[in-house]
Design a protein around this motif. Sequence first.
Motif, short mmCIF file in Angstrom:
data_model
loop_
_atom_site.label_atom_id
_atom_site.label_comp_id
_atom_site.label_asym_id
_atom_site.label_seq_id
_atom_site.Cartn_x
_atom_site.Cartn_y
_atom_site.Cartn_z
N ALA A 25 50.86 39.64 36.47
CA ALA A 25 49.54 40.22 36.22
C ALA A 25 48.72 40.31 37.50
O ALA A 25 48.92 39.54 38.45
CB ALA A 25 48.79 39.39 35.18
N LEU A 26 47.78 41.25 37.51
CA LEU A 26 47.02 41.53 38.72
C LEU A 26 46.06 40.40 39.04
O LEU A 26 45.61 39.67 38.16
CB LEU A 26 46.24 42.84 38.55
N GLU A 27 45.76 40.27 40.32
CA GLU A 27 44.85 39.25 40.81
C GLU A 27 43.62 39.90 41.42
O GLU A 27 43.74 40.90 42.14
CB GLU A 27 45.52 38.40 41.89
N THR A 28 42.46 39.34 41.15
CA THR A 28 41.25 39.77 41.84
C THR A 28 41.27 39.18 43.24
O THR A 28 41.51 37.99 43.41
CB THR A 28 39.99 39.28 41.10
N PRO A 29 41.03 39.99 44.27
CA PRO A 29 41.06 39.44 45.63
C PRO A 29 39.96 38.41 45.84
O PRO A 29 38.90 38.47 45.23
CB PRO A 29 40.85 40.67 46.51
N SER A 30 40.23 37.47 46.72
CA SER A 30 39.26 36.44 47.06
C SER A 30 39.07 36.47 48.57
O SER A 30 39.91 36.99 49.31
CB SER A 30 39.77 35.07 46.61
N PHE A 31 37.95 35.92 49.04
CA PHE A 31 37.62 35.99 50.45
C PHE A 31 37.32 34.59 51.00
O PHE A 31 36.77 33.74 50.30
CB PHE A 31 36.39 36.88 50.68
#
Length: 221
Positions: A120-126
């Motif tokens: 499943a897709l991941e939301t990018p983190s910074f």
Amino acid sequence: RDNKKFILIPSMVLVLFWFGYMSYFFSKSTLLNPPPLVESPIYYIEEKNLSAELFSRLPTSSETITGFPMEPVNIIIVGSYENLIHAFESTGWVQPDPITIKTGWRHVIASILNKPYPQALETPSFWNTQMNDFAFQLPTKTIRQRYHIHFWATPLVTDHHRKVWFATSHFDRAINLKTIWPTHRIDPYVDNTRNKIRDDMLKTDVIEKIQELQIAEALRG
């Protein structure tokens, strides 16, 4: 039932729009390139004195896209990119699929129908203004519950010439579909996820040593 349709249909449209935008964002971002294998150290630190030097110049938490603190760095790995990837893959962790309209649609349907989607897709983190270099997740029987970990290649290299990686981790307990914009409900006890990752890493053949570091002072009641 009508109220549920009223919520789900706009949610699907908004999520697909978001995935389309993120697909474009990722495709144009140089940060999607694999971490460089040619070492370009900026800071050398002593392995025996990690806790004192790790965050002397660097942030202790990840950031939202607008720059606000988000999750504390709770996992630090010293070693090569290849060994890191091997350790997670050998214990069942998988990397997320690329963000596209097709994978975005699959993600939405799995979320609504409560079905599994291991990649499943991941939301990018910074962190330190940089998007995560890569991520892993440990899937369960449903997409609504997953372990996550995001990695960043830091500018730190030890006196043994080994790369230092920072990571944040958490566990998604559920997805809230009762709002226009679906949101994840994260387990607030992030130490449980950290301990799960530690236990998985101990099962591999690439871990030399695991050490717990006290970076910040414990809160007192």
